[in-house]
Design a protein around this motif. Structure first.
Motif, PDB file in Angstrom:
ATOM      1  N   VAL A 217      43.531  32.564  43.495  1.00 53.08           N
ATOM      2  CA  VAL A 217      43.355  32.674  42.049  1.00 53.08           C
ATOM      3  C   VAL A 217      41.908  32.397  41.650  1.00 53.08           C
ATOM      4  CG1 VAL A 217      44.151  31.853  39.804  1.00 53.08           C
ATOM      5  CG2 VAL A 217      45.748  31.954  41.730  1.00 53.08           C
ATOM      6  N   HIS A 221      39.394  34.851  39.425  1.00 54.70           N
ATOM      7  CA  HIS A 221      38.833  34.402  38.149  1.00 54.70           C
ATOM      8  C   HIS A 221      37.314  34.296  38.152  1.00 54.70           C
ATOM      9  CE1 HIS A 221      42.820  32.382  36.666  1.00 54.70           C
ATOM     10  NE2 HIS A 221      42.946  33.667  36.935  1.00 54.70           N
ATOM     11  N   SER A 255      50.328  32.463  37.692  1.00 54.30           N
ATOM     12  CA  SER A 255      50.906  33.478  38.550  1.00 54.30           C
ATOM     13  C   SER A 255      51.270  34.704  37.698  1.00 54.30           C
ATOM     14  CB  SER A 255      52.119  32.933  39.313  1.00 54.30           C
ATOM     15  OG  SER A 255      52.619  33.900  40.194  1.00 54.30           O
TER      16      SER A 255
END
Length: 315
Positions: A217, A221, A255
């Motif tokens: 993640v 990002h 998620s």
């Protein structure tokens, strides 16, 4: 869950102490991949403490469910009597879970219930408290942005007669963008995994059916192809006109898909509520510099040693 462990009154409570051991054990294991095997990990000192604490937490949840069921079964508690298991009071999450379980023809076993309780206890406090702490650290280093947040809170509070409630929180659009930007820079859960149900191609590589694919993640990002100047704290990148054309999977702090975080709406609401109550009364400053950002950005699971918050009452 409808029981008070008095965690706000003492930092030395059994459940919290065991939770810290489990969290530290998870982090230690990630950094030592040869300990992925349970039996090998159990032979280490940290592993022995870890599994002992896991069993304590499971026993805690089992006892919680048992007592709750007894209270519901007998219903002998007076309406006016104060008790941790007073089912006449506002329903706890465990009550809602038991309500569903009693009505469902395919009811869950106590162990299934225990797993749900354990998940919500952990996920319901750790990720949100982490997000609140990081938001305060960012705002403590971005005083102009913090002042904008305060002015928005002040304006909304005046409009709604000084009360902070659900209606008020939904009006704090700038604070919401601040929270989203915090989740982008420091996602509370830095990775999640999916089992692949059919062969898929990623660039020139085949990911075979049955493989477990981990999604990074933090990498998503901070992708400079998607996010301009990705290391900068900029809440305005979540303005509708800037965000609407981005791929929906470029931003996944909770998620995505059918197995996304079941508690994300509650977590967002809780985060904004706590921040609004704090920033309404306090000016926050931090020892958090841009160098600290670079130092801790990747190692979000490590303790924030050397990073402090200073609170000054607003006049």
């Amino acid at each position: 869950m409808g029981v008070n462990i008095h965690a706000q009154e003492s930092s030395n409570t059994d459940y919290i102490n065991h939770l810290k051991i489990v969290t530290s054990g998870i982090i230690y294991r990630v950094g030592h991949p040869w300990l992925i095997s349970d039996w090998m990990f159990a032979m280490t000192r940290i592993g022995k403490q870890y599994f002992k604490s896991i069993e304590y937490m499971r026993c805690f949840s089992r006892e919680l469910i048992k007592k709750r069921k007894e209270a519901r079964r007998f219903k002998t508690i007076s309406d006016n009597k104060t008790n941790d298991f007073d089912i006449k009071k506002r329903k706890a999450f465990l009550d809602l879970l038991l309500d569903i379980n009693e009505k469902d023809s395919n009811s869950m076993s106590d162990e299934n219930l225990r797993e749900h309780v354990d998940t919500f206890i952990f996920a319901g406090h750790d990720s949100t408290s982490s997000a609140i702490a990081w938001t305060l650290l960012f705002l403590g280093n971005e005083l102009e942005i913090q002042e904008k947040v305060y002015q928005e809170i002040k304006d909304v509070m005046e409009k709604f007669d000084g009360s902070i409630d659900i209606q008020t929180i939904f009006q704090l659009k700038y604070l919401e963008r601040v929270c989203k930007e915090t989740h982008r820079l420091i996602p509370s859960v830095c990775t999640f995994s999916r089992t692949i149900t059919e062969d898929i191609m990623i660039d020139k590589y085949v990911v075979p059916k049955g493989a477990i694919l981990a999604v990074h993640v933090h990498g998503l990002h901070h992708n400079p192809k998607v996010w301009t100047n990705p290391e900068k704290f900029d809440p305005d990148r979540f303005l509708i006109e800037q965000f609407q054309n981005k791929n929906p999977y470029a931003y996944v702090p909770f998620s995505a898909g059918p197995r996304n975080c079941i508690g994300q709406k509650f977590a967002n609401l809780e985060q904004k509520l706590v921040l609004a109550m704090l920033l309404q009364k306090w000016i926050v400053k931090s020892s958090f510099s841009q160098e600290d950002v670079k130092k801790y950005m990747v190692l979000t699971v490590q303790p924030l040693n050397g990073l402090y918050l200073y609170f000054t009452p607003r006049k």
